[in-house]
Design a protein around this motif. Structure first.
Motif, mmCIF file in Angstrom:
data_model
loop_
_atom_site.group_PDB
_atom_site.id
_atom_site.type_symbol
_atom_site.label_atom_id
_atom_site.label_comp_id
_atom_site.label_asym_id
_atom_site.label_seq_id
_atom_site.Cartn_x
_atom_site.Cartn_y
_atom_site.Cartn_z
ATOM 1 N N ILE A 167 0.844 -1.207 0.000
ATOM 2 C CA ILE A 167 0.000 0.000 0.000
ATOM 3 C C ILE A 167 0.877 1.253 0.000
ATOM 4 N N LYS A 168 1.927 1.255 0.807
ATOM 5 C CA LYS A 168 2.803 2.435 0.878
ATOM 6 C C LYS A 168 3.505 2.683 -0.454
ATOM 7 N N ASN A 169 3.931 1.602 -1.118
ATOM 8 C CA ASN A 169 4.677 1.751 -2.370
ATOM 9 C C ASN A 169 3.775 1.789 -3.598
ATOM 10 N N ASN A 170 2.448 1.704 -3.365
ATOM 11 C CA ASN A 170 1.481 1.743 -4.456
ATOM 12 C C ASN A 170 1.757 0.623 -5.471
ATOM 13 N N GLN A 171 1.932 -0.586 -4.947
ATOM 14 C CA GLN A 171 2.208 -1.764 -5.783
ATOM 15 C C GLN A 171 1.170 -2.855 -5.525
ATOM 16 N N LEU A 172 -0.081 -2.453 -5.558
ATOM 17 C CA LEU A 172 -1.163 -3.388 -5.285
ATOM 18 C C LEU A 172 -1.448 -4.248 -6.510
ATOM 19 N N ALA A 173 -1.617 -5.534 -6.290
ATOM 20 C CA ALA A 173 -2.041 -6.439 -7.360
ATOM 21 C C ALA A 173 -3.551 -6.320 -7.562
ATOM 22 N N HIS A 174 -4.011 -6.778 -8.702
ATOM 23 C CA HIS A 174 -5.443 -6.689 -8.978
ATOM 24 C C HIS A 174 -6.215 -7.895 -8.438
ATOM 25 N N ALA A 175 -5.519 -8.958 -8.011
ATOM 26 C CA ALA A 175 -6.201 -10.156 -7.491
ATOM 27 C C ALA A 175 -5.319 -10.796 -6.417
ATOM 28 N N PHE A 176 -5.933 -11.133 -5.286
ATOM 29 C CA PHE A 176 -5.245 -11.784 -4.177
ATOM 30 C C PHE A 176 -5.970 -13.096 -3.866
ATOM 31 N N LEU A 177 -5.191 -14.047 -3.377
ATOM 32 C CA LEU A 177 -5.759 -15.313 -2.911
ATOM 33 C C LEU A 177 -5.258 -15.566 -1.496
ATOM 34 N N PHE A 178 -6.172 -15.515 -0.524
ATOM 35 C CA PHE A 178 -5.846 -15.789 0.872
ATOM 36 C C PHE A 178 -6.277 -17.223 1.185
ATOM 37 N N CYS A 179 -5.319 -18.061 1.519
ATOM 38 C CA CYS A 179 -5.635 -19.458 1.813
ATOM 39 C C CYS A 179 -4.985 -19.856 3.138
#
Length: 606
Positions: free
Chosen positions: A33-45
């Motif tokens: 979030i700080k570096n503005n490098q968010l991916a468009h899809a996350f998978l939390f498992c």
């Protein structure tokens, strides 16, 4: 009266810093979030109740916060954060894939993605239990998940990562959540107990942490339940009673009784445990876990794996000093086997008691010894000793007795007997005078000469007797019967009777219809009317030829089968004409009928 909210919802983390036991994931998300490098899809498992959905909501709130802190946390003061905390935010959409797993549900979701957010930067779509989607739903979701609009972020959560298609996994950043350690669980429970004013023993919280097996939601649910049961006072005893856990003191007493080989004390202790409502499988499983913890205490390097109440750690270490590694390993094998076979046992209590009796006398039954650096099993029995036999000296035999007992017939057995007797005579007369030795040698020569003389002149009477015996043993030549029509019919009828006894009615019918004809003295012909009759007779060829050869005493007897169809059987049978054939015959006799059909343009229904 205020509405009661369970602790799992009331104390759900609102920032990344308050998430328990998942620092490796929260740190990564804050830096993104700080570096503005968010991916468009996350998978939390990961396992249940470890913070997957919680982290997804915190991430959705933080990326839409108007005043993000320097450490990457949300301010919880702006309009977006307030609306999110109150549950009125329009930028977050949660979908339960367990109940919305069809293609239509995914299509509805993809249609919503096309609309930009009214307020805030991102629209976040959280799909929980994503592994429940059908294959067609996954395929319908692929294109949108790979290239979503710049304002859309997808967060997928699941407890079974292996059920998700590889094409979905390759389009997501994967975060693996781990189980929460007992120490982190105890610290979080102590913090909640301090806020709620609950008087809780640390030992009781440690038992709750062990029972939850790394799931914080289960730990909080157990805490709420015991608080209601004990009216706000958590102690070690009432926690064990409520969770139906057997106190470790019973296992220490069982071990003491087993070390003293006191089976009565062990059985009485188990009876006391059984009266309290603990079944045998619970006792076996708990005792196996206890033995495992004692075995862990044998080495200081693995004491970190000891998951017990802190007040019991010293007692475990003392017990480890008393017990040998060999006994602990053998006890684990006995308990494991007993637990596996518990379900199939009819008398559950007796099955558990037998396991305890085995453990009581385990040290006496088997001992592990080191032999040349390895480990071997040695039964505690006395070493076997060979039976001591007394040597008996042979008695001397005189030559005269040898001469008297010499056999009159020269056979291999007779020669062996003579050789043995001569050897015994020579061994028995080693200390005799040379004159006696010479006498024994002369006697032996005399016997050998007599045997050779008998061998050279066999008697004629014995030879004639042998010839008579051989002649009697040889079977007399069998008389061959002549092959005639009558004798053949007789043999054929006997074989039909055999088939009748065997209840082979189909073969009997075809054998009776066959006709026989003698061709030569050693062969005849069987005539049948169809191939079916031929097949039935061919099936019995082996048994039939053996029967006929024995009947006629003639091993050279043969036969062949000829098929000659009966012309009367091929006479065509009259059948009724079909409707088409009737019309054609009528039109042939009366041509006007065909002309009438053509003029009226009629169709016939055949």
């Amino acid at each position: 009266m205020d509405n009661f909210i369970v602790s799992a919802r009331k104390y759900r983390p609102q920032t990344f810093n308050t998430v328990v036991g998942q620092a490796h994931i929260t740190t990564t998300l804050k830096n993104a979030i700080k570096n503005n490098q968010l991916a468009h899809a996350f998978l939390f498992c990961g396992p249940r109740g470890v913070g997957k959905t919680t982290c997804a909501r915190i991430l959705a709130k933080t990326i839409n916060c108007e005043n993000v802190q320097k450490d990457g946390e949300a301010c919880n003061k702006c309009t977006s954060c307030v609306s999110f905390n109150e549950g009125t935010s329009l930028n977050i959409h949660e979908l339960d894939a367990a109940s919305n797993n069809s293609v239509d549900d995914i299509r509805t979701l993809t249609e919503q993605v096309r609309f930009a957010p009214q307020a805030g930067k991102y629209k976040v779509y959280i799909i929980d239990e994503v592994h429940m989607l059908s294959s067609s739903a996954f395929n319908a979701f692929l294109k949108t998940l790979e290239e979503p609009p710049p304002y859309a972020i997808f967060i997928l959560a699941t407890t079974e990562k292996h059920k998700i298609l590889p094409t979905i996994l390759s389009r997501c950043q994967i975060f693996d959540f781990k189980r929460i350690t007992p120490n982190d669980t105890v610290e979080h429970l102590e913090e909640i107990c301090g806020k709620e004013g609950i008087n809780a023993d640390k030992a009781a919280l440690q038992v709750i942490a062990q029972k939850s097996e790394g799931c914080m939601r289960d730990a909080l649910s157990i805490l709420d339940k015991i608080v209601s049961f004990t009216n706000g006072k958590l102690s070690y005893q009432n926690t064990l009673e409520h969770l139906n856990i057997l106190d470790a003191d019973y296992y220490f007493k069982l071990v003491d009784a087993m070390m003293e080989q006191d089976a009565a004390a062990a059985l009485l202790l188990y009876d006391n445990i059984n009266r309290k409502g603990f079944e045998g499988d619970i006792v076996l499983n708990g005792f196996a876990e206890f033995i495992r913890n004692v075995l862990v205490c044998k080495d200081d390097r693995v004491t970190e794996l000891l998951e017990v109440v802190e007040s019991f750690k010293d007692k475990y270490k003392e017990a480890a000093k008393k017990l040998s590694v060999s006994w602990l390993i053998s006890a684990l094998n006995v308990l494991n086997e007993a637990e596996i076979n518990y379900r199939g046992a009819r008398n559950k209590k007796l099955h558990t008691e037998l396991a305890l009796i085995k453990l009581t006398y385990l040290a006496q039954a088997v001992q592990l010894v080191n032999e040349s650096g390895g480990t071997a099993k040695k039964k505690l029995i006395d070493a076997t000793k060979p039976v001591a036999f007394r040597k008996i000296k042979p008695l001397p035999v005189k030559a005269s007795s040898i001469e008297k007992s010499a056999p009159a017939v020269d056979t291999p057995e007779a020669r062996l007997t003579i050789a043995k007797e001569v050897q015994n005579a020579q061994s028995g007369t080693q200390a005799a005078a040379p004159a006696e030795r010479m006498q024994a040698a002369n006697t032996t020569a005399t016997i050998t000469g007599a045997v050779e003389e008998k061998k050279a002149k066999p008697t004629l009477g014995a030879l004639s007797k042998i010839r008579e015996q051989i002649a009697q043993r040889q079977p007399q030549a069998a008389v061959v019967k002549d092959l005639t029509e009558e004798s053949l019919e007789q043999a054929w009828g006997l074989y039909i009777e055999k088939l009748t006894e065997q209840k082979n009615h189909s073969a009997v019918t075809n054998f009776r219809l066959a006709k026989l004809r003698v061709i030569e003295s050693n062969s005849f012909e069987i005539t049948v009317e169809s191939n079916i009759q031929q097949k039935f007779i061919e099936q019995e060829r082996g048994m039939l030829i053996e029967h006929l050869q024995l009947f006629f005493n003639n091993r050279t007897l043969t036969y062949n089968i000829q098929v000659r169809e009966n012309p009367e059987a091929n006479v065509p049978v009259e059948r009724p004409m079909s409707s088409k054939e009737q019309f054609m015959k009528m039109a042939e006799e009366y041509p006007l009928i065909k002309e009438l059909k053509e003029r009226l343009k009629m169709d016939l229904d055949y």
